[in-house]
Design a protein around this motif. Structure first.
Motif, PDB file in Angstrom:
ATOM      1  N   HIS A 188      32.230  49.865  53.133  1.00 12.37           N
ATOM      2  CA  HIS A 188      31.891  48.521  53.591  1.00 12.37           C
ATOM      3  C   HIS A 188      31.285  48.553  54.983  1.00 12.37           C
ATOM      4  N   LEU A 189      30.391  47.606  55.241  1.00 11.31           N
ATOM      5  CA  LEU A 189      29.724  47.523  56.535  1.00 11.31           C
ATOM      6  C   LEU A 189      30.616  46.879  57.586  1.00 11.31           C
ATOM      7  N   GLU A 228      29.515  39.786  54.464  1.00 11.33           N
ATOM      8  CA  GLU A 228      29.455  40.874  53.485  1.00 11.33           C
ATOM      9  C   GLU A 228      30.141  40.513  52.172  1.00 11.33           C
ATOM     10  N   ASP A 229      31.102  39.608  52.227  1.00 11.71           N
ATOM     11  CA  ASP A 229      31.818  39.211  51.011  1.00 11.71           C
ATOM     12  C   ASP A 229      31.206  37.978  50.345  1.00 11.71           C
ATOM     13  N   VAL A 283      25.744  39.128  47.897  1.00 12.00           N
ATOM     14  CA  VAL A 283      25.825  40.509  48.377  1.00 12.00           C
ATOM     15  C   VAL A 283      26.529  41.359  47.325  1.00 12.00           C
ATOM     16  N   HIS A 340      27.601  45.694  46.368  1.00  9.05           N
ATOM     17  CA  HIS A 340      27.575  47.125  46.692  1.00  9.05           C
ATOM     18  C   HIS A 340      27.168  47.954  45.468  1.00  9.05           C
ATOM     19  N   GLU A 385      24.576  40.769  60.313  1.00 12.53           N
ATOM     20  CA  GLU A 385      25.130  39.547  59.738  1.00 12.53           C
ATOM     21  C   GLU A 385      24.351  39.205  58.473  1.00 12.53           C
ATOM     22  N   ILE A 386      25.060  38.595  57.499  1.00 10.90           N
ATOM     23  CA  ILE A 386      24.406  38.174  56.263  1.00 10.90           C
ATOM     24  C   ILE A 386      24.630  36.676  56.091  1.00 10.90           C
ATOM     25  N   VAL A 415      19.152  37.681  56.607  1.00 10.88           N
ATOM     26  CA  VAL A 415      20.070  38.623  57.241  1.00 10.88           C
ATOM     27  C   VAL A 415      19.609  38.817  58.674  1.00 10.88           C
ATOM     28  N   THR A 449      21.265  40.570  48.912  1.00  8.37           N
ATOM     29  CA  THR A 449      21.372  41.842  49.638  1.00  8.37           C
ATOM     30  C   THR A 449      22.158  42.854  48.823  1.00  8.37           C
ATOM     31  N   ALA A 508      23.996  46.216  49.515  1.00  8.92           N
ATOM     32  CA  ALA A 508      24.494  47.118  50.553  1.00  8.92           C
ATOM     33  C   ALA A 508      24.885  48.436  49.889  1.00  8.92           C
TER      34      ALA A 508
END
Length: 342
Positions: free
Chosen positions: A142-143, A148-149, A153, A155, A231-232, A237, A254, A256
């Protein structure tokens, strides 16, 4: 559900290719075993991009001397899913799916494994030896940044179809990011790569790297090196340059794709010895510093996940089971062990 009375020679955690290879080795050695898998068979491969092609050829993905037959040079995701599914059926492997191992404890006869079914029902498995083959793909790096959550977004990359005409940011510089960026571009998305390093990773597949470099050079795919997303937001972003300045990149979605690492939290309290690069201390049979606990495949190589694949991990499994067979044979010579209650 798994009951208190069950005792196996070997409990294998993970039904990926390496875990299945260990199960086949146990079966052929006459050892009682159970494979505990929190998802489906070869769950990591199931989570791969829909149209992914493997780096390697079919023979290097084979387990248990079962041939993998494909109509092309390199197998794809569908080939692999079908192959490992058929091997599991033909070998009639004792696999308990959607059964997560929550904790492993030392026990007088070996180990106690606390497990949980998909509906939350708990259970216990007893085993004389444990083989951990959980890989790393289900634990993304995780970034740790705001947003991010968010729902926009992920992964994990699947396929390009839903992103036609959208602005998509791909974070990362390895194989996953390269494959996703190219597939998204070909699927009609407006793709931007954001890479913290000054260039793409040297480990990108040799036939993919020049394709991506050419797309970047011609401007079909935008790329910002020496930069990172900090930041997203729903429509953009925030990207930070190496000099600390920031700018807003319009983004609808996004990916990631910044790598994955093994998660061995279910072994907390076992006092496993590790190396400076976070890899576990393992002997030539892949036995950890805890006697009787074996870790095979990429699960034990947190600092070197780019060096352990199905191709070599399947051999770890065979070596581990051979050592388990030797150990248990020696124990049985001293005192016969009771058979498992199935």
């Amino acid at each position: 559900m798994l009951g208190m009375s069950q005792m196996f020679d070997v409990a294998i955690i993970g039904a990926g290719p390496v875990g299945l290879a260990a199960a086949i080795a146990c079966k052929r050695a006459g050892l009682s075993y159970v494979v505990l898998e929190k998802g489906c068979v070869v769950n990591a491969i199931f989570e791969y991009p829909t149209y992914m092609t493997f780096f390697t050829t079919a023979p290097e993905l084979e387990i248990g001397n079962h041939p993998m037959v494909t109509g092309h040079d390199k197998p794809d995701r569908r080939d692999a899913l079908m192959y490992y599914r058929l091997v599991t059926q033909r070998e009639d492997l004792n696999v308990r799916l959607y059964t997560e191992v929550k904790r492993v404890h030392p026990a007088p006869a070996g180990f106690t494994l606390e497990v949980e079914a998909q509906d939350g029902t708990p259970g216990v498995v007893e085993a004389r030896r444990v083989v951990v083959a959980t890989g790393y793909y289900d634990n993304p790096v995780h970034l740790g940044i705001p947003g991010e959550d968010s729902p926009n977004v992920s992964h994990y990359y699947t396929e390009a179809h839903p992103f036609l005409g959208l602005n998509v940011t791909v974070i990362g510089a390895g194989n996953s990011a390269a494959d996703a960026a190219l597939d998204l571009w070909r699927g009609g998305a407006n793709v931007t790569l954001v890479v913290r390093a000054p260039e793409l990773k040297s480990t990108i597949k040799y036939w993919v790297r020049p394709d991506l470099e050419n797309r970047i050079k011609e401007g079909s795919i935008s790329a910002h090196f020496g930069s990172q997303v900090v930041e997203i937001h729903p429509e953009h972003v925030l990207v930070q340059r190496a000099d600390g300045t920031t700018w807003e990149l319009p983004t609808h979605f996004t990916f990631a794709l910044t790598g994955y690492r093994p998660d061995l939290s279910f072994l907390d309290g076992m006092d496993l010895a590790t190396q400076p690069d976070e890899c576990l201390v393992l002997d030539e049979h892949y036995q950890s510093s805890v006697p009787g606990l074996f870790v095979v495949g990429s699960a034990g190589f947190a600092g070197r996940t780019n060096q352990v694949f199905i191709e070599n991990g399947r051999h770890h499994a065979v070596a581990a089971v051979a050592e388990i067979e030797r150990q248990l044979a020696a124990v049985r010579e001293l005192a016969p062990l009771p058979s498992p209650i199935l």
